[in-house]
Design a protein around this motif. Structure first.
Motif, PDB file in Angstrom:
ATOM      1  N   ILE A 100      35.174  34.002  34.960  1.00 24.97           N
ATOM      2  CA  ILE A 100      36.310  34.744  35.528  1.00 24.97           C
ATOM      3  C   ILE A 100      37.544  34.402  34.701  1.00 24.97           C
ATOM      4  CG2 ILE A 100      37.834  34.998  37.529  1.00 24.97           C
ATOM      5  CD1 ILE A 100      35.554  34.239  39.325  1.00 24.97           C
ATOM      6  N   VAL A 101      38.284  35.418  34.305  1.00 22.50           N
ATOM      7  CA  VAL A 101      39.477  35.187  33.478  1.00 22.50           C
ATOM      8  C   VAL A 101      40.716  35.668  34.235  1.00 22.50           C
ATOM      9  CG1 VAL A 101      40.627  35.767  31.315  1.00 22.50           C
ATOM     10  CG2 VAL A 101      38.145  35.468  31.359  1.00 22.50           C
ATOM     11  N   ASP A 102      41.703  34.784  34.362  1.00 20.44           N
ATOM     12  CA  ASP A 102      42.973  35.201  34.974  1.00 20.44           C
ATOM     13  C   ASP A 102      44.117  34.577  34.180  1.00 20.44           C
ATOM     14  OD1 ASP A 102      44.604  36.570  36.654  1.00 20.44           O
ATOM     15  OD2 ASP A 102      44.222  35.352  38.427  1.00 20.44           O
ATOM     16  N   ASP A 103      45.328  35.148  34.358  1.00 24.26           N
ATOM     17  CA  ASP A 103      46.426  34.616  33.549  1.00 24.26           C
ATOM     18  C   ASP A 103      46.984  33.317  34.125  1.00 24.26           C
ATOM     19  OD1 ASP A 103      47.657  35.876  35.677  1.00 24.26           O
ATOM     20  OD2 ASP A 103      49.140  36.969  34.481  1.00 24.26           O
ATOM     21  N   VAL A 104      47.299  33.330  35.459  1.00 25.88           N
ATOM     22  CA  VAL A 104      47.902  32.131  36.049  1.00 25.88           C
ATOM     23  C   VAL A 104      47.082  31.703  37.270  1.00 25.88           C
ATOM     24  CG1 VAL A 104      49.990  31.145  37.071  1.00 25.88           C
ATOM     25  CG2 VAL A 104      50.200  32.919  35.327  1.00 25.88           C
ATOM     26  N   LEU A 105      46.721  30.437  37.319  1.00 28.23           N
ATOM     27  CA  LEU A 105      46.046  29.908  38.507  1.00 28.23           C
ATOM     28  C   LEU A 105      47.102  29.213  39.363  1.00 28.23           C
ATOM     29  CD1 LEU A 105      43.534  29.216  40.172  1.00 28.23           C
ATOM     30  CD2 LEU A 105      43.156  27.251  38.679  1.00 28.23           C
ATOM     31  N   PHE A 106      47.280  29.710  40.589  1.00 30.68           N
ATOM     32  CA  PHE A 106      48.350  29.196  41.452  1.00 30.68           C
ATOM     33  C   PHE A 106      47.715  28.567  42.697  1.00 30.68           C
ATOM     34  CE2 PHE A 106      52.238  30.584  44.161  1.00 30.68           C
ATOM     35  CZ  PHE A 106      52.933  29.446  43.844  1.00 30.68           C
ATOM     36  N   THR A 107      47.576  29.323  43.786  1.00 33.43           N
ATOM     37  CA  THR A 107      47.016  28.735  45.021  1.00 33.43           C
ATOM     38  C   THR A 107      45.488  28.661  44.977  1.00 33.43           C
ATOM     39  OG1 THR A 107      46.839  30.888  46.100  1.00 33.43           O
ATOM     40  CG2 THR A 107      48.911  29.697  46.380  1.00 33.43           C
ATOM     41  N   GLY A 108      44.879  29.499  44.182  1.00 39.81           N
ATOM     42  CA  GLY A 108      43.409  29.530  44.121  1.00 39.81           C
ATOM     43  C   GLY A 108      42.806  30.576  45.040  1.00 39.81           C
ATOM     44  N   ARG A 109      43.638  31.220  45.869  1.00 42.51           N
ATOM     45  CA  ARG A 109      43.097  32.180  46.854  1.00 42.51           C
ATOM     46  C   ARG A 109      42.550  33.441  46.177  1.00 42.51           C
ATOM     47  NH1 ARG A 109      44.248  30.892  52.323  1.00 42.51           N
ATOM     48  NH2 ARG A 109      45.561  29.049  52.388  1.00 42.51           N
ATOM     49  N   SER A 110      43.218  33.915  45.121  1.00 43.49           N
ATOM     50  CA  SER A 110      42.717  35.108  44.422  1.00 43.49           C
ATOM     51  C   SER A 110      41.359  34.820  43.801  1.00 43.49           C
ATOM     52  CB  SER A 110      43.667  35.536  43.309  1.00 43.49           C
ATOM     53  OG  SER A 110      44.921  35.812  43.840  1.00 43.49           O
ATOM     54  N   VAL A 111      41.230  33.625  43.253  1.00 49.58           N
ATOM     55  CA  VAL A 111      39.965  33.267  42.605  1.00 49.58           C
ATOM     56  C   VAL A 111      38.857  33.174  43.643  1.00 49.58           C
ATOM     57  CG1 VAL A 111      38.770  31.480  41.273  1.00 49.58           C
ATOM     58  CG2 VAL A 111      41.103  32.117  40.681  1.00 49.58           C
ATOM     59  N   ARG A 112      39.155  32.614  44.784  1.00 51.08           N
ATOM     60  CA  ARG A 112      38.165  32.538  45.870  1.00 51.08           C
ATOM     61  C   ARG A 112      37.693  33.947  46.235  1.00 51.08           C
ATOM     62  NH1 ARG A 112      36.879  34.873  49.966  1.00 51.08           N
ATOM     63  NH2 ARG A 112      39.051  35.119  50.570  1.00 51.08           N
ATOM     64  N   ALA A 113      38.665  34.861  46.373  1.00 48.98           N
ATOM     65  CA  ALA A 113      38.324  36.246  46.734  1.00 48.98           C
ATOM     66  C   ALA A 113      37.543  36.911  45.595  1.00 48.98           C
ATOM     67  CB  ALA A 113      39.600  37.018  47.035  1.00 48.98           C
ATOM     68  N   ALA A 114      37.920  36.604  44.353  1.00 45.60           N
ATOM     69  CA  ALA A 114      37.237  37.213  43.195  1.00 45.60           C
ATOM     70  C   ALA A 114      35.777  36.762  43.136  1.00 45.60           C
ATOM     71  CB  ALA A 114      37.960  36.838  41.904  1.00 45.60           C
ATOM     72  N   ILE A 115      35.519  35.502  43.490  1.00 43.21           N
ATOM     73  CA  ILE A 115      34.124  35.019  43.481  1.00 43.21           C
ATOM     74  C   ILE A 115      33.310  35.853  44.477  1.00 43.21           C
ATOM     75  CG2 ILE A 115      32.598  33.057  44.000  1.00 43.21           C
ATOM     76  CD1 ILE A 115      34.917  31.224  43.014  1.00 43.21           C
ATOM     77  N   ASP A 116      33.870  36.104  45.661  1.00 40.79           N
ATOM     78  CA  ASP A 116      33.173  36.949  46.655  1.00 40.79           C
ATOM     79  C   ASP A 116      32.948  38.357  46.107  1.00 40.79           C
ATOM     80  OD1 ASP A 116      32.858  35.057  48.533  1.00 40.79           O
ATOM     81  OD2 ASP A 116      34.435  35.751  49.895  1.00 40.79           O
ATOM     82  N   ALA A 117      33.980  38.903  45.435  1.00 37.73           N
ATOM     83  CA  ALA A 117      33.857  40.257  44.887  1.00 37.73           C
ATOM     84  C   ALA A 117      32.731  40.310  43.856  1.00 37.73           C
ATOM     85  CB  ALA A 117      35.182  40.689  44.260  1.00 37.73           C
ATOM     86  N   ILE A 118      32.646  39.278  43.023  1.00 38.22           N
ATOM     87  CA  ILE A 118      31.603  39.238  41.981  1.00 38.22           C
ATOM     88  C   ILE A 118      30.216  39.139  42.623  1.00 38.22           C
ATOM     89  CG2 ILE A 118      30.651  37.717  40.184  1.00 38.22           C
ATOM     90  CD1 ILE A 118      33.641  37.341  39.316  1.00 38.22           C
ATOM     91  N   MET A 119      30.135  38.386  43.725  1.00 41.18           N
ATOM     92  CA  MET A 119      28.845  38.217  44.415  1.00 41.18           C
ATOM     93  C   MET A 119      28.311  39.549  44.944  1.00 41.18           C
ATOM     94  SD  MET A 119      27.981  34.979  44.436  1.00 41.18           S
ATOM     95  CE  MET A 119      28.705  33.378  44.142  1.00 41.18           C
ATOM     96  N   SER A 120      29.194  40.537  45.153  1.00 40.08           N
ATOM     97  CA  SER A 120      28.705  41.822  45.666  1.00 40.08           C
ATOM     98  C   SER A 120      27.946  42.597  44.579  1.00 40.08           C
ATOM     99  CB  SER A 120      29.837  42.655  46.273  1.00 40.08           C
ATOM    100  OG  SER A 120      30.726  43.037  45.273  1.00 40.08           O
ATOM    101  N   PHE A 121      28.064  42.158  43.334  1.00 39.31           N
ATOM    102  CA  PHE A 121      27.320  42.817  42.244  1.00 39.31           C
ATOM    103  C   PHE A 121      26.033  42.055  41.897  1.00 39.31           C
ATOM    104  CE2 PHE A 121      31.741  44.120  41.664  1.00 39.31           C
ATOM    105  CZ  PHE A 121      31.599  45.489  41.577  1.00 39.31           C
TER     106      PHE A 121
END
Lengths: 180, 308
Positions: A100-121
């Protein structure tokens, strides 16, 4: 009130980091046929494209995708208005090694949600996280990057990291510090 | 993009084109999600939705139910035939009883026009209109417009004819509002007895000749003859209606172009549309059903944020 913006990465340094990221992926993912770089919408996509281009130049033909995490956020109905951007994953993530590539890692919540989104594929073999800027003292979830461009120690949540892309190609990163 | 404080979806009237485009953009993304191996998101996991159906429905009810489940919401299904409404309970009492069980949203179909508006004014919940009498059926209009957009690229300047029982059709009214908002031209076509007297005030063309209407249009939306609302005789016989206003292959073959055929369902095969046409490549009837889930997911997802 915001202090004078401070440059964190100029485009030369940022391009070096992008090249380093590509080399690290090749080094760590020996069988990169099974590897996919996935940019996180909206702001991780340009970085992911740059890294993917660098990988292609180095002969590493890894898969590329873009994912939007809006439908998997944990704050729907809690203020804010979230409109999704397109996800573009034209392959199954089943048994793939995902970065997963993102520009800024801040709270980590977007990344948590992105992992779930990726799992749907599909169910990936592993998921790694690559970020240009890690605001390491602002985390709200136990999430840590595997690849980091630059780390900043700002503890003020009102400080802002601005990532500026010129012609979708050259990137500069600024820190805008809150005076308080 | 317009960010209002839309709490309910009572009708298309009152929405802006920008709000509809936001719904469509979101629905596009849900359509992608529905192609993925895992078709669910937990976005509305802490929301409870009651589906109140005071009138029969298969398609709309299943579509809403699936949309809600795909979004991870908890749902309660209620139909008037098996409830205390039969014992004389008022609508507000029924709904307030359901709401006291901590329900956040209500999807309602009701035979009385304006029932959803009435509820929105009198109970503390978000209301989504799933059809109120002969008034509006906003989610059907949204999915119809969305399906045209997906087939033809855009609605701007497109010519859409709505054929059949315009007088009793909530689908027709909502379609007229949404299509005009999105820049399409609308014509209604049917026997004079099934066209409302003041339809011209809505800025639509009127035709009583199906062949002329088909030659004019890019899209034909064939409405079902609603036998349950024909309390008076509006045409001499079903056979005569089919001869004059039924869409069949002969009529389509006479055109020098391909048009897009729609039907909100359920189809009376051999009445308003022949089986051959309904199952042809020009028909997007099944895509409408598929798009319906995505559009309803988008509506629920955006309304749950209390901003649209």
């Amino acid at each position: 009130m915001i202090n004078e913006p401070k440059i964190l990465l100029n485009s030369t340094k940022a391009n070096l980091i992008i090249r380093r990221f590509a080399l690290q992926i090749i080094e760590n993912h020996k069988d990169y046929q099974n590897t996919a770089v996935i940019g996180l919408q909206p702001r991780g996509v340009l970085l992911a494209k740059s890294i993917h281009n660098e990988l292609l130049k180095l002969g590493a033909n890894v898969l590329y995708g873009e994912v939007d995490h809006t439908f998997f956020r944990d704050d729907i109905g809690r203020g804010g208005f979230h409109i999704p951007k397109p996800s573009n994953v034209n392959f199954s993530t089943e048994n793939k090694n995902i970065i997963i590539v993102d520009d800024v890692l801040f709270t980590g919540r977007s990344v948590r949600a992105a992992i779930d989104a990726i799992m749907s594929f599909g169910r990936p073999n592993c998921v790694e996280l690559m970020v240009l800027v890690d605001r390491r003292f602002q985390r709200e979830l136990p999430i840590k990057p595997d690849y980091t461009g630059v780390t900043i120690d700002s503890r003020n949540t009102n400080d802002f990291v601005k990532v500026e892309w010129e012609n979708n190609n050259d990137v500069q990163v600024w820190l805008l510090e809150d005076k308080k | 993009m317009n960010q209002g404080e839309l709490n309910h979806l009572l009708g298309i009237k009152g929405l802006t084109a920008s709000q509809i485009h936001t719904i469509f953009d979101t629905a596009d993304n849900f359509l992608n999600l529905l192609q993925a191996p895992v078709k669910k998101t937990p976005a509305l996991r802490d929301i409870t939705i009651a589906n109140l159906f005071f009138e029969n429905s298969t398609r709309t009810r299943v579509s809403f139910e699936l949309a809600e489940k795909r979004l991870g919401a908890d749902i309660i299904n209620f139909s008037s035939s098996s409830s205390s409404v039969k014992k004389g309970e008022t609508l507000i009492d029924t709904v307030n009883n359901i709401l006291s069980m901590k329900v956040d949203m209500i999807v309602m179909r009701h035979p009385a026009p304006g029932a959803c508006m009435f509820l929105a004014k009198n109970v503390k919940s978000q209301i989504i209109n799933a059809g109120d009498g002969t008034h509006e059926h906003p989610t059907q209009a949204l999915l119809d417009a969305f399906s045209i957009k997906n087939r033809l690229g855009s609605l701007e300047g497109k010519k859409v004819v709505i054929v059949g029982d315009i007088k009793h059709s909530r689908v027709a009214l909502s379609n007229i509002y949404s299509l005009q908002l999105l820049g399409a031209e609308v014509m209604v076509c049917g026997p004079a007895t099934l066209i409302p007297k003041y339809i011209n005030q809505l800025g639509v063309k009127v035709s009583h000749n199906l062949d002329e209407a088909l030659a004019w249009c890019d899209v034909a939306n064939m409405l079902r003859i609603q036998l349950e609302r024909q309390d008076q005789r509006f045409f001499p016989s079903l056979n005569e209606y089919t001869n004059l206003y039924g869409l069949n292959m002969n009529r389509l073959n006479k055109l020098d172009k391909e048009i897009c055929i729609m039907h909100p369902g359920p189809i009376n095969r051999g009445v308003e549309i022949s089986s051959e046409v309904a199952d042809s490549n020009q028909s997007i009837i099944l895509q409408q059903v598929e798009n319906g889930v995505a559009v309803r997911m988008a509506v629920l997802f955006l309304l749950a944020q209390h901003k649209l």
